[in-house]
Motif scaffolding. Structure first.
Motif, short mmCIF file in Angstrom:
data_model
loop_
_atom_site.label_atom_id
_atom_site.label_comp_id
_atom_site.label_asym_id
_atom_site.label_seq_id
_atom_site.Cartn_x
_atom_site.Cartn_y
_atom_site.Cartn_z
N LEU A 45 12.05 42.97 112.09
CA LEU A 45 10.67 43.14 112.53
C LEU A 45 10.23 42.09 113.55
O LEU A 45 9.11 42.14 114.03
CB LEU A 45 9.71 43.07 111.33
N GLY A 46 11.07 41.12 113.85
CA GLY A 46 10.64 40.03 114.71
C GLY A 46 10.80 40.34 116.18
O GLY A 46 10.70 41.47 116.64
N ARG A 47 11.10 39.29 116.97
CA ARG A 47 11.15 39.42 118.42
C ARG A 47 12.25 40.35 118.92
O ARG A 47 12.28 40.73 120.08
CB ARG A 47 11.38 38.02 119.03
N TRP A 48 13.19 40.72 118.03
CA TRP A 48 14.27 41.58 118.44
C TRP A 48 13.84 43.05 118.53
O TRP A 48 14.58 43.87 119.03
CB TRP A 48 15.44 41.47 117.46
N VAL A 49 12.66 43.37 118.05
CA VAL A 49 12.21 44.76 118.08
C VAL A 49 11.80 45.12 119.51
O VAL A 49 10.92 44.48 120.08
CB VAL A 49 11.02 44.98 117.12
N PRO A 50 12.43 46.15 120.12
CA PRO A 50 12.18 46.48 121.53
C PRO A 50 10.98 47.40 121.73
O PRO A 50 11.11 48.62 121.82
CB PRO A 50 13.48 47.18 121.95
N GLY A 51 9.80 46.83 121.78
CA GLY A 51 8.63 47.63 122.11
C GLY A 51 7.77 47.99 120.92
O GLY A 51 8.21 47.99 119.78
N GLU A 52 6.52 48.31 121.24
CA GLU A 52 5.55 48.63 120.20
C GLU A 52 5.92 49.90 119.44
O GLU A 52 5.67 50.00 118.24
CB GLU A 52 4.17 48.78 120.83
N GLU A 53 6.56 50.87 120.13
CA GLU A 53 6.88 52.14 119.48
C GLU A 53 7.88 51.94 118.35
O GLU A 53 7.78 52.56 117.29
CB GLU A 53 7.42 53.14 120.50
N VAL A 54 8.89 51.06 118.58
CA VAL A 54 9.88 50.81 117.55
C VAL A 54 9.24 50.09 116.37
O VAL A 54 9.51 50.39 115.20
CB VAL A 54 11.06 50.00 118.12
N LEU A 55 8.38 49.10 116.65
CA LEU A 55 7.67 48.42 115.57
C LEU A 55 6.79 49.40 114.81
O LEU A 55 6.71 49.35 113.58
CB LEU A 55 6.81 47.28 116.14
N ASP A 56 6.17 50.31 115.55
CA ASP A 56 5.41 51.40 114.92
C ASP A 56 6.26 52.12 113.87
O ASP A 56 5.85 52.30 112.72
CB ASP A 56 5.02 52.41 116.01
N ALA A 57 7.45 52.53 114.29
CA ALA A 57 8.32 53.30 113.41
C ALA A 57 8.74 52.48 112.20
O ALA A 57 8.83 53.00 111.08
CB ALA A 57 9.55 53.78 114.19
N GLU A 58 9.02 51.18 112.42
CA GLU A 58 9.42 50.32 111.31
C GLU A 58 8.31 50.23 110.27
O GLU A 58 8.54 50.33 109.06
CB GLU A 58 9.77 48.91 111.83
N LEU A 59 7.08 50.02 110.72
CA LEU A 59 5.96 49.86 109.79
C LEU A 59 5.64 51.18 109.09
O LEU A 59 5.31 51.20 107.90
CB LEU A 59 4.73 49.34 110.53
N TYR A 60 5.76 52.29 109.81
CA TYR A 60 5.55 53.59 109.16
C TYR A 60 6.62 53.84 108.10
O TYR A 60 6.36 54.47 107.07
CB TYR A 60 5.56 54.71 110.19
N ASP A 61 7.85 53.36 108.34
CA ASP A 61 8.91 53.55 107.36
C ASP A 61 8.66 52.71 106.12
O ASP A 61 8.93 53.15 105.00
CB ASP A 61 10.26 53.20 107.98
N ILE A 62 8.14 51.50 106.30
CA ILE A 62 7.76 50.68 105.14
C ILE A 62 6.63 51.37 104.37
O ILE A 62 6.64 51.42 103.13
CB ILE A 62 7.34 49.27 105.60
N TYR A 63 5.68 51.92 105.09
CA TYR A 63 4.60 52.68 104.46
C TYR A 63 5.17 53.84 103.65
O TYR A 63 4.73 54.13 102.54
CB TYR A 63 3.65 53.19 105.55
N ARG A 64 6.19 54.51 104.21
CA ARG A 64 6.80 55.67 103.55
C ARG A 64 7.42 55.31 102.22
O ARG A 64 7.24 56.02 101.22
CB ARG A 64 7.87 56.28 104.47
N VAL A 65 8.20 54.21 102.16
CA VAL A 65 8.94 53.90 100.93
C VAL A 65 8.03 53.28 99.87
O VAL A 65 8.37 53.28 98.68
CB VAL A 65 10.12 52.95 101.21
N LEU A 66 6.86 52.77 100.26
CA LEU A 66 5.91 52.24 99.27
C LEU A 66 5.23 53.39 98.54
O LEU A 66 4.88 54.40 99.14
CB LEU A 66 4.86 51.36 99.94
N ARG A 67 5.01 53.21 97.25
CA ARG A 67 4.21 54.18 96.52
C ARG A 67 2.74 53.98 96.87
O ARG A 67 2.35 52.91 97.39
CB ARG A 67 4.41 53.98 95.02
N PRO A 68 1.90 54.98 96.63
CA PRO A 68 0.47 54.75 96.79
C PRO A 68 0.02 53.57 95.95
O PRO A 68 0.31 53.49 94.75
CB PRO A 68 -0.15 56.06 96.30
N GLY A 69 -0.67 52.63 96.58
CA GLY A 69 -1.06 51.41 95.90
C GLY A 69 -0.03 50.30 96.00
O GLY A 69 -0.25 49.18 95.52
#
Length: 451
Positions: free
Chosen positions: A366-390
């Motif tokens: 998730l750090g400086r190696w992430v190439p662009g906002e779109e990739v960081l977008d996808a990473e954060l959405y994937d973390i959101y996906r694997v988390l349960r509600p709450g």
């Protein structure tokens, strides 16, 4: 008659193939006996029913109807048994053929394939033995090897140059570099992975959480250090082959024992106490016992997972053996290491199954190696996906520039949909002559909303 012929053929084939075949012969005999007994019972019923009907004509008619029903059922069973005998005969013939093939394979030496042929075997596709399946929507199986593997065929040829059925080469560092290039997961190899000589039994849990593992628990061939003592030597910044502070391997040291449990002792790097969340206050943000399983992204030697394990929470730690045996240390502590590269795609977890995801510092995912906002977008959405509600997302001392903090990370986190439970920022001042650089820390405790 057909049934008897099939059973006899089955028994004849079985007698020529040893003890295992006798067992299958016995199964065929049982089926034949069951067929004979069923027909015998039907015949007896048909004979006995007229004798039961002597006094009452209506009763005789009813009994006869019943007998005909039994006979019809018996005939249906006979047809079903006939089909089963045919299927059994086909299975026996297939087993005999496979047994002969396996004996030939065992007698012959392993096929000697070129690296290119071995690579083709690893990458497939392979025809399925029973044809098309809806689960794969294909009559072939395609191994789940990343597309990036195909971009590095020269390296793959080198990786697949090994002795089939022998010991695997000592090329862990080479394999790590392939993973960093996106070749993940690596192709499977038909060789035995080598372990360190004299591998000891692990230290019992939970004592293992804070004990430096024995040197013999690691195959040191791919590392510049050849023992843990070397990893614990304090050397100038930047001289290490691995991306880890000295303290992360000093499991019995004070600094490592204080991490995530002592608040108020300022870290080397300043920025204040507000950035240092402790595990107990984070767990207290949820009802007791509801944080049970989680993920630590880029977790180094697993100290965060160790802290959680002490509190009954199972945390998987993603790591790479870059310059040091991170995965081996995590496992030696009685924790779960997940070999996951920096450019890995979708996290290997079901949707909505984790109670907490934690990430510390400017790691590779998730750090400086992430190439662009779109990739960081996808990473954060994937973390959101694997988390349960709450579920909780703990962003721990994430490093970014002041402009990124203002224009990128804050807005992306809000767009993804996390709810902010805590949010703290502070200037990063641990770079000596570069102390005026525009680098900041973000610490945040975020929640996937329940609704």
């Amino acid at each position: 008659m057909d049934t008897l012929t099939l059973a006899e053929a089955s028994n004849s084939s079985s007698r020529s193939h040893g003890t295992g075949k006798k067992r299958r012969c016995s199964d065929g005999t049982k089926i034949l006996l069951l067929f004979i007994i069923t027909n015998s019972v039907t015949t007896l019923l048909a004979i006995s029913f007229p004798n039961l009907a002597g006094d009452n004509e209506e009763s005789g008619d009813s009994t006869l109807d019943f007998a005909f029903n039994v006979l019809s059922t018996s005939q249906t069973l006979a047809v079903d048994l006939h089909r089963r005998v045919e299927a059994t005969d086909a299975v026996i013939k297939r087993l005999i053929a496979n047994s002969s093939r396996l004996k030939r394979d065992a007698a012959d030496p392993p096929n000697k394939l070129t690296p290119d042929e071995e690579l083709t075997l690893a990458l497939g596709p392979h025809t399925l033995p029973f044809g098309y399946t809806r689960n794969l929507d294909s009559h072939k199986m395609y191994p789940a090897v990343g597309a990036a593997c195909h971009r590095h065929r020269d390296e793959l040829r080198k990786y697949m140059a090994y002795n089939v059925s022998g010991d695997c080469p000592s090329d862990a560092a080479f394999a790590e570099r392939l993973m960093l290039k996106g070749c993940e997961p690596l192709p499977r190899r038909r060789c035995r992975a080598q372990g360190p000589a004299g591998f000891p039994d692990p230290t019992p849990f939970p004592e293992s959480l804070w004990v430096v593992p024995p040197d013999k628990s690691v195959a040191w061939g791919s590392f510049s250090c050849k023992n843990y003592s070397c990893l614990l030597v304090d050397r100038p910044a930047g001289s290490h082959d691995h991306d880890c502070k000295i303290s992360c391997f000093d499991l019995a040291g004070e600094e490592e024992r204080r991490r995530w449990v002592v608040v108020g002792g300022k870290r080397k790097g300043g920025a204040g106490d507000d950035l240092d969340y402790d595990v107990d206050s984070v767990l207290a943000s949820k009802p007791r016992g509801t944080v049970r399983v989680g993920l630590d992204v880029g977790g180094g030697t697993g100290t965060f997972a160790a802290r959680m394990a002490e509190r009954g929470v199972t945390v998987v730690t993603t790591t790479l053996d870059l310059g040091a045996p991170f995965g081996e240390v995590v496992a030696a502590r009685g924790l779960v290491p997940l070999h996951l590269g920096a450019v890995a795609g979708r996290l290997p977890f079901f949707d909505g199954t984790l109670d907490i995801v934690h990430t510390f510092g400017a790691h590779l995912r998730l750090g400086r190696w992430v190439p662009g906002e779109e990739v960081l977008d996808a990473e954060l959405y994937d973390i959101y996906r694997v988390l349960r509600p709450g579920g909780l997302f703990w962003l721990d001392r994430f490093i970014c520039s002041g402009k990124e903090m203002a224009d990128v990370y804050g807005s992306i986190i809000e767009k993804v949909g996390f709810r902010k439970l805590r949010w703290n920022t502070g200037k990063k001042v641990d770079k000596g002559p570069k102390a005026d650089a525009d680098e900041w820390y973000i610490s945040a405790l975020l929640e996937r909303p329940m609704a």
